[in-house]
Design a protein around this motif. Structure first.
Motif, PDB file in Angstrom:
ATOM      1  N   TRP A   1      -6.535   0.584  -1.191  1.00 29.84           N
ATOM      2  CA  TRP A   1      -7.461   0.626   0.208  1.00 29.84           C
ATOM      3  C   TRP A   1      -7.072   1.518   1.282  1.00 29.84           C
ATOM      4  CZ3 TRP A   1      -5.245  -1.142   4.814  1.00 29.84           C
ATOM      5  CH2 TRP A   1      -6.010  -1.501   5.900  1.00 29.84           C
ATOM      6  N   LEU A   2      -5.890   1.651   1.784  1.00 28.06           N
ATOM      7  CA  LEU A   2      -5.226   2.338   2.834  1.00 28.06           C
ATOM      8  C   LEU A   2      -5.675   3.787   2.547  1.00 28.06           C
ATOM      9  CD1 LEU A   2      -4.167   2.664   5.510  1.00 28.06           C
ATOM     10  CD2 LEU A   2      -1.766   2.455   4.595  1.00 28.06           C
ATOM     11  N   GLN A   3      -5.142   4.373   1.167  1.00 26.85           N
ATOM     12  CA  GLN A   3      -5.492   5.648   0.734  1.00 26.85           C
ATOM     13  C   GLN A   3      -6.848   6.151   0.762  1.00 26.85           C
ATOM     14  OE1 GLN A   3      -2.949   8.374   0.272  1.00 26.85           O
ATOM     15  NE2 GLN A   3      -4.913   9.460   0.470  1.00 26.85           N
TER      16      GLN A   3
ATOM     17  N   PRO B   1      -5.361  -2.799  -4.098  1.00 29.16           N
ATOM     18  CA  PRO B   1      -4.445  -1.398  -4.047  1.00 29.16           C
ATOM     19  C   PRO B   1      -5.362  -0.311  -3.843  1.00 29.16           C
ATOM     20  CG  PRO B   1      -3.974  -3.057  -5.845  1.00 29.16           C
ATOM     21  CD  PRO B   1      -5.314  -3.797  -5.150  1.00 29.16           C
TER      22      PRO B   1
ATOM     23  N   GLN C   1       0.721  -1.275   0.083  1.00 26.89           N
ATOM     24  CA  GLN C   1       0.121   0.000   0.049  1.00 26.89           C
ATOM     25  C   GLN C   1       0.951   1.177  -0.200  1.00 26.89           C
ATOM     26  OE1 GLN C   1      -3.646  -0.203   0.295  1.00 26.89           O
ATOM     27  NE2 GLN C   1      -3.140  -2.019  -0.527  1.00 26.89           N
TER      28      GLN C   1
END
Length: 344
Positions: free
Chosen positions: A103-105, A101, A33
């Motif tokens: 996800w965290l952002q 891809p 990430q």
């Protein structure tokens, strides 16, 4: 990842107990990430005996490993990780997952855009059936049970709008540090199950909201780390729902719930005695009202009595600080009958 000298924007906490088979998939996706300002990954090992610590130290040296001397459960393990986390946002993630891809952002961007959000929920899909939904925000049923919005529905884009929901599943949830400071951490007496719904209820009583972010996608092995409707599962689900209602709900709801549980427990106990001493058949436990559930309800009642002073003290604290009325919480209730008909 971020350098040790700087506090990261976010901390991702993963708790594991003998879940070594899931960790490579989880960490390979997670460490890939990207996040402006950096992030850290913390693994809390709940006293595993499967070589988890050695695997992480060898293959994933950037992961901060915290070893617990005993199994603290989901609640205690995550609280241990939250206490060690340095990020302004703390994200809880199950070990039996693979994040997609971006996800965290997506989680962080949503939290940045809505300062009233104490939590941000991910979109969970089943890993072995990625076209089937697992959770798109959590619901509160009219009897105080938690439910997964979208559970086992075909993903046809019906949950692709960022929106407010009652709560967030404890898997893939972003928690704002200020909310945790205000509301408190997960209730460790729960050990496992319903600690997330309890936190959702508590944060709402304090005026925080929960946002569902559909572009933050997590693939999840449902029940990968537990056996659904096992005696352990049934005991904690039945007991912890009662704990949660006693802590958070209106007096009327508490009375109705406990009267209903008393009748159900007596019915199941009688059934268990008939099966054991009249039919001489082994008792069973299942999603219905199997005779084995009566024996579990005896344990539930004993645990309720043992923890009653503790839960009443927590109720006094929570209810005394609430900013939101019971009527406002009740607007989120989804009728239990409709949910049962949907599931059927």
């Amino acid at each position: 990842m971020t350098s040790a000298a700087l506090a990261p924007r976010a901390s991702v906490v993963v708790v594991t107990y003998n879940g070594i088979k899931y960790l490579p998939t989880c960490f390979e996706a997670l460490l890939g990430q990207e996040l402006e300002g950096g992030f850290e990954v913390i693994l809390v090992d709940n006293s595993s005996s499967d070589g988890t610590a050695a695997l992480v130290e060898e293959r994933f040296p950037t992961v901060r490993l915290i070893r617990s001397e005993s199994n603290l459960g989901f609640a205690g393990g995550n609280n241990l990780g939250i206490g060690a986390a340095r990020g302004g946002y703390v994200i809880l993630l199950n070990n039996d997952t693979r994040v997609r891809p971006g996800w965290l952002q997506a989680l962080v961007a949503t939290a940045d855009s809505e300062p009233r959000a104490g939590a941000v929920a991910s979109k969970l899909v089943l890993m072995n059936r990625p076209g089937i939904l697992n959770n798109c925000g959590s619901m509160l049923l009219s009897d105080g049970s938690g439910a997964d919005r979208g559970w086992q529905e075909q993903d046809e884009g019906q949950y692709e709008t960022r929106e407010e929901v009652f709560g967030a599943c404890g898997n893939g949830v972003l928690l704002r540090r200020e909310m945790l400071d205000d509301v408190g951490l997960l209730d460790e007496t729960f050990f496992t199950y319903y600690e997330d719904t309890d936190l959702n209820w508590r944060l709402r009583l304090r005026g925080w909201i929960v946002i569902y972010e559909p572009t933050a996608v997590v693939e999840h092995v449902h029940a990968g780390t537990s056996v659904e409707w096992s005696p352990l599962f049934t005991f904690h689900v039945d007991r912890n729902r009662l704990f949660m209602i006693l802590k958070n709900a209106s007096p009327g709801m508490v009375a109705r719930t406990y009267m209903g549980f008393t009748g159900l427990a007596l019915k199941n106990l009688a059934r268990a005695l008939v099966w054991r001493y009249v039919t001489h058949k082994p008792t069973t436990v299942g999603g219905g009202l199997g005779a084995g559930r009566g024996r579990i309800h005896v344990r539930v009642v004993a645990s309720l009595l043992r923890h009653l002073p503790e839960m009443l003290g927590k109720r006094w604290h929570i209810r005394g600080r609430r900013k939101v009325s019971d009527a406002e919480i009740a607007k989120w209730f989804y009728p239990r009958k409709l949910w049962d008909n949907r599931s059927a």
